[in-house]
Design a protein around this motif. Structure first.
Motif, PDB file in Angstrom:
ATOM      1  N   GLU A 227     -11.374   2.544  -4.056  1.00 25.54           N
ATOM      2  CA  GLU A 227     -11.081   3.661  -3.159  1.00 25.54           C
ATOM      3  C   GLU A 227      -9.978   3.293  -2.161  1.00 25.54           C
ATOM      4  OE1 GLU A 227     -15.208   5.604  -2.649  1.00 25.54           O
ATOM      5  OE2 GLU A 227     -14.129   5.731  -0.715  1.00 25.54           O
ATOM      6  N   ALA A 228     -10.021   2.033  -1.694  1.00 29.61           N
ATOM      7  CA  ALA A 228      -9.042   1.604  -0.682  1.00 29.61           C
ATOM      8  C   ALA A 228      -7.669   1.315  -1.291  1.00 29.61           C
ATOM      9  CB  ALA A 228      -9.558   0.343   0.022  1.00 29.61           C
ATOM     10  N   ALA A 229      -7.651   0.873  -2.559  1.00 30.72           N
ATOM     11  CA  ALA A 229      -6.419   0.339  -3.159  1.00 30.72           C
ATOM     12  C   ALA A 229      -5.199   1.271  -3.094  1.00 30.72           C
ATOM     13  CB  ALA A 229      -6.687  -0.087  -4.603  1.00 30.72           C
ATOM     14  N   PRO A 230      -5.323   2.553  -3.457  1.00 27.93           N
ATOM     15  CA  PRO A 230      -4.106   3.373  -3.518  1.00 27.93           C
ATOM     16  C   PRO A 230      -3.327   3.404  -2.197  1.00 27.93           C
ATOM     17  CG  PRO A 230      -5.953   4.564  -4.476  1.00 27.93           C
ATOM     18  CD  PRO A 230      -6.507   3.318  -3.873  1.00 27.93           C
ATOM     19  N   ARG A 231      -4.046   3.424  -1.094  1.00 29.86           N
ATOM     20  CA  ARG A 231      -3.377   3.491   0.209  1.00 29.86           C
ATOM     21  C   ARG A 231      -2.624   2.204   0.544  1.00 29.86           C
ATOM     22  NH1 ARG A 231      -7.084   3.506   4.023  1.00 29.86           N
ATOM     23  NH2 ARG A 231      -8.679   4.043   2.499  1.00 29.86           N
ATOM     24  N   LEU A 232      -3.076   1.093  -0.033  1.00 30.00           N
ATOM     25  CA  LEU A 232      -2.499  -0.197   0.348  1.00 30.00           C
ATOM     26  C   LEU A 232      -1.246  -0.546  -0.458  1.00 30.00           C
ATOM     27  CD1 LEU A 232      -5.860  -2.171   0.558  1.00 30.00           C
ATOM     28  CD2 LEU A 232      -4.653  -0.961   2.385  1.00 30.00           C
ATOM     29  N   LEU A 233      -1.121   0.099  -1.624  1.00 26.47           N
ATOM     30  CA  LEU A 233      -0.012  -0.251  -2.518  1.00 26.47           C
ATOM     31  C   LEU A 233       1.242   0.554  -2.215  1.00 26.47           C
ATOM     32  CD1 LEU A 233      -2.114  -0.380  -5.784  1.00 26.47           C
ATOM     33  CD2 LEU A 233      -0.955  -2.336  -4.784  1.00 26.47           C
ATOM     34  N   LYS A 234       2.390  -0.071  -2.463  1.00 25.95           N
ATOM     35  CA  LYS A 234       3.662   0.648  -2.360  1.00 25.95           C
ATOM     36  C   LYS A 234       3.810   1.550  -3.593  1.00 25.95           C
ATOM     37  CE  LYS A 234       6.131  -3.258  -0.298  1.00 25.95           C
ATOM     38  NZ  LYS A 234       7.043  -4.355  -0.602  1.00 25.95           N
TER      39      LYS A 234
END
Ligand code: SAM
Length: 301
Positions: A227-234
Protein backbone atom coordinates in the motif's frame (compact mmCIF):
# COMPACT_ATOMS: atom_id res chain seq x y z
CA UNK A 1 25.26 -17.86 16.62
CA UNK A 2 27.23 -21.00 15.77
CA UNK A 3 30.89 -20.50 14.80
CA UNK A 4 29.95 -20.95 11.14
CA UNK A 5 28.52 -17.92 9.35
CA UNK A 6 24.98 -18.71 8.13
CA UNK A 7 24.55 -18.78 4.37
CA UNK A 8 21.49 -17.66 2.51
CA UNK A 9 21.64 -18.01 -1.25
CA UNK A 10 19.62 -15.14 -2.71
CA UNK A 11 16.85 -16.47 -4.96
CA UNK A 12 16.27 -15.32 -8.53
CA UNK A 13 19.26 -13.04 -8.08
CA UNK A 14 20.14 -12.20 -11.70
CA UNK A 15 16.50 -11.82 -12.67
CA UNK A 16 15.85 -9.46 -9.75
CA UNK A 17 18.89 -7.31 -10.56
CA UNK A 18 17.91 -7.14 -14.25
CA UNK A 19 14.30 -6.18 -13.53
CA UNK A 20 15.35 -3.47 -11.08
CA UNK A 21 17.44 -1.82 -13.87
CA UNK A 22 19.72 -0.26 -11.27
CA UNK A 23 20.97 3.22 -12.11
CA UNK A 24 24.33 4.00 -10.49
CA UNK A 25 23.05 7.26 -9.02
CA UNK A 26 19.65 5.91 -7.95
CA UNK A 27 18.07 5.32 -4.53
CA UNK A 28 16.97 1.75 -3.84
CA UNK A 29 15.26 0.12 -0.89
CA UNK A 30 15.82 -3.52 0.01
CA UNK A 31 13.03 -4.12 2.52
CA UNK A 32 14.21 -7.59 3.52
CA UNK A 33 17.98 -7.54 3.91
CA UNK A 34 18.24 -11.03 5.40
CA UNK A 35 21.87 -11.98 4.99
CA UNK A 36 22.38 -9.23 2.44
CA UNK A 37 22.69 -11.20 -0.80
CA UNK A 38 20.38 -9.05 -2.92
CA UNK A 39 21.50 -5.91 -1.07
CA UNK A 40 25.12 -6.64 -1.98
CA UNK A 41 24.06 -7.02 -5.61
CA UNK A 42 22.37 -3.62 -5.51
CA UNK A 43 25.30 -1.97 -3.73
CA UNK A 44 27.76 -3.30 -6.31
CA UNK A 45 25.66 -1.81 -9.12
CA UNK A 46 25.44 1.61 -7.50
CA UNK A 47 28.03 4.36 -7.79
CA UNK A 48 29.19 6.98 -5.26
CA UNK A 49 26.07 9.10 -5.87
CA UNK A 50 23.71 6.19 -5.28
CA UNK A 51 22.02 5.15 -2.07
CA UNK A 52 20.83 1.86 -0.60
CA UNK A 53 18.25 1.85 2.17
CA UNK A 54 17.83 -1.51 3.88
CA UNK A 55 15.33 -2.91 6.37
CA UNK A 56 15.26 -5.99 8.55
CA UNK A 57 13.31 -6.36 11.76
CA UNK A 58 15.50 -9.25 12.88
CA UNK A 59 18.40 -7.69 14.82
CA UNK A 60 20.61 -10.71 14.16
CA UNK A 61 20.00 -10.57 10.39
CA UNK A 62 20.61 -6.83 10.40
CA UNK A 63 23.93 -7.30 12.15
CA UNK A 64 25.08 -9.91 9.63
CA UNK A 65 23.88 -7.84 6.66
CA UNK A 66 25.63 -4.76 8.07
CA UNK A 67 28.92 -6.63 8.36
CA UNK A 68 28.59 -7.96 4.81
CA UNK A 69 27.73 -4.58 3.30
CA UNK A 70 30.53 -2.90 5.25
CA UNK A 71 33.00 -5.35 3.73
CA UNK A 72 31.70 -4.51 0.25
CA UNK A 73 31.87 -0.77 0.98
CA UNK A 74 35.44 -1.14 2.14
CA UNK A 75 36.32 -3.01 -1.02
CA UNK A 76 34.67 -0.37 -3.23
CA UNK A 77 36.28 2.51 -1.33
CA UNK A 78 35.44 5.95 -2.77
CA UNK A 79 33.19 4.37 -5.41
CA UNK A 80 30.78 2.96 -2.80
CA UNK A 81 27.24 4.26 -2.48
CA UNK A 82 25.73 5.52 0.77
CA UNK A 83 24.10 2.79 2.84
CA UNK A 84 21.42 3.34 5.48
CA UNK A 85 20.12 0.34 7.41
CA UNK A 86 17.00 0.38 9.54
CA UNK A 87 16.13 -2.25 12.16
CA UNK A 88 12.38 -1.97 11.87
CA UNK A 89 9.53 -3.72 10.12
CA UNK A 90 9.15 -2.70 6.50
CA UNK A 91 5.57 -1.62 7.18
CA UNK A 92 7.15 1.52 8.71
CA UNK A 93 8.86 2.46 5.43
CA UNK A 94 6.76 5.56 4.81
CA UNK A 95 8.13 7.00 8.05
CA UNK A 96 11.71 6.64 6.78
CA UNK A 97 11.54 7.38 3.06
CA UNK A 98 10.33 10.62 1.46
CA UNK A 99 7.52 10.27 -1.10
CA UNK A 100 8.65 10.02 -4.72
CA UNK A 101 12.32 9.41 -3.94
CA UNK A 102 12.92 5.72 -4.70
CA UNK A 103 14.21 4.38 -8.02
CA UNK A 104 13.43 0.83 -7.00
CA UNK A 105 12.09 -1.27 -4.15
CA UNK A 106 12.75 -4.94 -3.47
CA UNK A 107 11.08 -7.26 -0.97
CA UNK A 108 12.01 -10.94 -0.68
CA UNK A 109 9.35 -12.09 1.76
CA UNK A 110 9.35 -14.67 4.52
CA UNK A 111 11.96 -16.22 6.72
CA UNK A 112 15.62 -16.74 5.82
CA UNK A 113 18.05 -19.61 6.23
CA UNK A 114 19.15 -17.89 9.43
CA UNK A 115 15.72 -18.63 10.86
CA UNK A 116 15.41 -22.19 9.62
CA UNK A 117 19.01 -23.29 10.09
CA UNK A 118 19.61 -21.86 13.55
CA UNK A 119 17.70 -24.32 15.74
CA UNK A 120 17.58 -21.95 18.69
CA UNK A 121 15.40 -19.49 16.74
CA UNK A 122 12.62 -22.07 17.09
CA UNK A 123 11.32 -21.98 13.48
CA UNK A 124 12.17 -25.50 12.41
CA UNK A 125 10.64 -28.87 13.14
CA UNK A 126 13.88 -30.47 11.94
CA UNK A 127 15.60 -29.58 15.22
CA UNK A 128 14.49 -29.38 18.81
CA UNK A 129 14.46 -25.95 20.44
CA UNK A 130 12.25 -23.59 22.35
CA UNK A 131 9.21 -22.67 20.23
CA UNK A 132 9.88 -19.04 19.37
CA UNK A 133 9.53 -18.15 15.64
CA UNK A 134 9.79 -14.41 16.14
CA UNK A 135 11.80 -12.55 13.52
CA UNK A 136 11.94 -9.55 15.81
CA UNK A 137 13.07 -11.14 19.05
CA UNK A 138 12.43 -7.90 20.95
CA UNK A 139 8.66 -8.16 20.86
CA UNK A 140 6.12 -10.91 21.41
CA UNK A 141 4.19 -13.08 21.32
CA UNK A 142 6.26 -16.22 20.73
CA UNK A 143 4.83 -19.33 19.05
CA UNK A 144 5.00 -20.98 22.48
CA UNK A 145 2.61 -18.40 23.90
CA UNK A 146 0.27 -18.83 20.96
CA UNK A 147 0.01 -22.63 21.16
CA UNK A 148 -0.48 -22.57 24.92
CA UNK A 149 -2.75 -19.57 25.33
CA UNK A 150 -5.05 -19.42 22.32
CA UNK A 151 -8.39 -21.18 22.56
CA UNK A 152 -8.86 -24.30 20.48
CA UNK A 153 -11.27 -22.83 17.96
CA UNK A 154 -9.12 -19.80 17.28
CA UNK A 155 -6.05 -22.01 16.97
CA UNK A 156 -7.85 -24.22 14.46
CA UNK A 157 -8.87 -21.17 12.41
CA UNK A 158 -5.32 -19.85 12.43
CA UNK A 159 -3.90 -23.21 11.27
CA UNK A 160 -6.54 -23.41 8.55
CA UNK A 161 -6.16 -19.86 7.32
CA UNK A 162 -2.38 -19.43 7.43
CA UNK A 163 -1.34 -23.05 7.00
CA UNK A 164 -4.07 -24.14 4.57
CA UNK A 165 -4.22 -27.29 6.71
CA UNK A 166 -7.45 -29.18 6.01
CA UNK A 167 -7.19 -31.07 9.30
CA UNK A 168 -6.81 -27.91 11.34
CA UNK A 169 -9.45 -28.87 13.92
CA UNK A 170 -7.81 -32.23 14.63
CA UNK A 171 -4.41 -30.55 14.90
CA UNK A 172 -5.71 -27.84 17.25
CA UNK A 173 -7.39 -30.46 19.45
CA UNK A 174 -4.15 -32.47 19.67
CA UNK A 175 -2.18 -29.35 20.56
CA UNK A 176 -4.61 -28.36 23.31
CA UNK A 177 -4.48 -31.89 24.75
CA UNK A 178 -0.68 -31.88 24.60
CA UNK A 179 -0.27 -28.61 26.56
CA UNK A 180 2.05 -27.29 27.80
CA UNK A 181 3.87 -27.34 24.46
CA UNK A 182 7.28 -25.78 24.79
CA UNK A 183 9.57 -27.05 22.03
CA UNK A 184 9.57 -27.40 18.25
CA UNK A 185 10.19 -31.14 18.55
CA UNK A 186 7.25 -31.62 20.89
CA UNK A 187 4.94 -29.65 18.61
CA UNK A 188 6.13 -31.57 15.53
CA UNK A 189 5.41 -34.90 17.28
CA UNK A 190 1.95 -33.78 18.39
CA UNK A 191 1.02 -32.65 14.88
CA UNK A 192 2.51 -35.78 13.29
CA UNK A 193 0.33 -37.90 15.57
CA UNK A 194 -2.78 -36.00 14.41
CA UNK A 195 -2.36 -35.93 10.62
CA UNK A 196 -1.57 -38.83 8.31
CA UNK A 197 1.95 -39.01 6.88
CA UNK A 198 2.52 -37.57 3.41
CA UNK A 199 5.03 -38.61 0.78
CA UNK A 200 5.75 -34.98 -0.02
CA UNK A 201 5.91 -32.88 3.12
CA UNK A 202 6.49 -33.34 6.84
CA UNK A 203 3.08 -33.47 8.53
CA UNK A 204 3.95 -30.43 10.67
CA UNK A 205 4.93 -28.18 7.73
CA UNK A 206 1.58 -26.43 7.42
CA UNK A 207 1.10 -25.91 11.15
CA UNK A 208 4.60 -24.45 11.52
CA UNK A 209 3.99 -22.15 8.54
CA UNK A 210 0.71 -20.96 10.06
CA UNK A 211 2.29 -20.15 13.42
CA UNK A 212 5.20 -18.34 11.80
CA UNK A 213 2.90 -16.18 9.67
CA UNK A 214 0.71 -15.37 12.67
CA UNK A 215 3.55 -14.63 15.12
CA UNK A 216 5.22 -12.28 12.65
CA UNK A 217 2.03 -10.73 11.23
CA UNK A 218 3.54 -11.51 7.86
CA UNK A 219 0.50 -10.94 5.67
CA UNK A 220 -0.45 -7.64 7.34
CA UNK A 221 3.14 -6.49 6.84
CA UNK A 222 3.05 -7.31 3.12
CA UNK A 223 -0.27 -5.50 2.65
CA UNK A 224 1.06 -2.40 4.42
CA UNK A 225 4.22 -2.36 2.30
CA UNK A 226 2.37 -2.76 -0.97
CA UNK A 227 0.00 0.00 0.00
CA UNK A 228 2.84 2.38 0.86
CA UNK A 229 5.09 1.55 -2.12
CA UNK A 230 3.44 3.52 -4.96
CA UNK A 231 3.80 6.83 -3.11
CA UNK A 232 7.48 6.25 -2.40
CA UNK A 233 8.57 5.43 -5.94
CA UNK A 234 9.47 7.88 -8.68
CA UNK A 235 7.59 7.62 -11.99
CA UNK A 236 8.88 4.59 -13.99
CA UNK A 237 10.65 3.20 -10.90
CA UNK A 238 10.19 -0.52 -10.29
CA UNK A 239 8.87 -2.69 -7.50
CA UNK A 240 10.09 -6.30 -7.29
CA UNK A 241 8.54 -8.74 -4.83
CA UNK A 242 9.48 -12.36 -4.23
CA UNK A 243 7.03 -14.62 -2.45
CA UNK A 244 7.33 -18.21 -1.28
CA UNK A 245 3.82 -19.43 -0.73
CA UNK A 246 0.40 -18.92 -2.19
CA UNK A 247 -0.86 -16.63 0.61
CA UNK A 248 1.96 -14.14 0.03
CA UNK A 249 1.77 -14.41 -3.72
CA UNK A 250 -1.98 -13.86 -3.78
CA UNK A 251 -1.60 -10.57 -1.89
CA UNK A 252 1.14 -9.41 -4.27
CA UNK A 253 -0.79 -10.49 -7.35
CA UNK A 254 -4.06 -8.85 -6.26
CA UNK A 255 -2.40 -5.66 -5.11
CA UNK A 256 -0.48 -5.21 -8.36
CA UNK A 257 -3.52 -6.08 -10.47
CA UNK A 258 -5.68 -3.55 -8.57
CA UNK A 259 -2.94 -0.94 -8.91
CA UNK A 260 -2.70 -1.62 -12.64
CA UNK A 261 -6.47 -1.20 -13.00
CA UNK A 262 -6.37 2.14 -11.25
CA UNK A 263 -3.41 3.33 -13.32
CA UNK A 264 -0.74 3.22 -10.59
CA UNK A 265 1.26 0.28 -11.92
CA UNK A 266 2.23 -1.17 -15.23
CA UNK A 267 2.75 -4.89 -14.69
CA UNK A 268 6.11 -6.01 -16.08
CA UNK A 269 5.84 -9.74 -15.32
CA UNK A 270 2.54 -10.93 -16.78
CA UNK A 271 3.27 -14.28 -15.15
CA UNK A 272 5.50 -14.57 -12.09
CA UNK A 273 9.13 -15.38 -12.80
CA UNK A 274 10.24 -18.69 -11.28
CA UNK A 275 13.61 -20.35 -10.80
CA UNK A 276 15.09 -22.47 -13.56
CA UNK A 277 16.13 -26.10 -13.11
CA UNK A 278 19.75 -25.22 -12.42
CA UNK A 279 18.88 -22.75 -9.63
CA UNK A 280 16.48 -25.24 -8.02
CA UNK A 281 19.21 -27.89 -8.13
CA UNK A 282 21.72 -25.61 -6.38
CA UNK A 283 19.19 -23.99 -4.03
CA UNK A 284 16.08 -26.14 -3.42
CA UNK A 285 14.45 -23.27 -1.51
CA UNK A 286 14.10 -21.41 -4.82
CA UNK A 287 11.61 -24.03 -6.04
CA UNK A 288 8.64 -22.14 -4.61
CA UNK A 289 9.88 -18.58 -5.26
CA UNK A 290 7.79 -16.28 -7.44
CA UNK A 291 9.03 -12.90 -8.57
CA UNK A 292 6.54 -10.23 -9.61
CA UNK A 293 7.61 -6.87 -10.96
CA UNK A 294 5.62 -3.69 -11.60
CA UNK A 295 6.60 -0.26 -12.81
CA UNK A 296 5.17 2.96 -11.43
CA UNK A 297 3.32 4.77 -14.18
CA UNK A 298 4.28 8.23 -15.38
CA UNK A 299 7.44 9.60 -16.91
CA UNK A 300 10.39 11.51 -15.48
CA UNK A 301 11.16 15.09 -16.41
C1 SAM B 1 13.92 -14.31 2.61
S1 SAM B 1 14.88 -13.35 3.69
C2 SAM B 1 15.69 -12.21 2.63
C3 SAM B 1 16.98 -12.70 2.07
C4 SAM B 1 17.79 -11.67 1.35
N1 SAM B 1 17.13 -11.20 0.16
C5 SAM B 1 19.18 -12.16 1.04
O1 SAM B 1 19.60 -12.06 -0.12
O2 SAM B 1 19.87 -12.63 1.96
C6 SAM B 1 13.69 -12.32 4.45
C7 SAM B 1 14.24 -11.39 5.51
O3 SAM B 1 13.28 -10.38 5.70
C8 SAM B 1 13.09 -10.14 7.06
N2 SAM B 1 11.70 -9.73 7.20
C9 SAM B 1 10.60 -10.49 6.99
N3 SAM B 1 9.50 -9.76 7.20
C10 SAM B 1 9.92 -8.51 7.53
C11 SAM B 1 9.24 -7.29 7.84
N4 SAM B 1 7.92 -7.24 7.87
N5 SAM B 1 9.98 -6.20 8.10
C12 SAM B 1 11.34 -6.24 8.07
N6 SAM B 1 12.03 -7.37 7.80
C13 SAM B 1 11.32 -8.48 7.53
C14 SAM B 1 13.40 -11.45 7.76
O4 SAM B 1 13.85 -11.20 9.08
C15 SAM B 1 14.49 -12.03 6.85
O5 SAM B 1 15.75 -11.70 7.33
Amino acid sequence: MTGREPRHVPVLFEETMDFLRIRPDGVYADCTLGLGGHAEGILRRLGPKGKLIGFDRDPEALELATARLNRVKEELGGQAAEVRLIDEAFSTIAGHVEPGTLDGLLADFGASSLHFDEARRGFSFMADARLDMRMDTRSGPTAEQVVNEMDERELANLIYEYGEERRSRTVARAIVRGRPVTTTGQLARIVASAVPPSKYIHPATRTFQALRIYVNRELEEIKALLEAAPRLLKPSARLAVISFHSLEDRIAKDSLRDGARSGIWKIITKKPVTAGEEEVRINPRSRSAKLRVAEKTGTRD
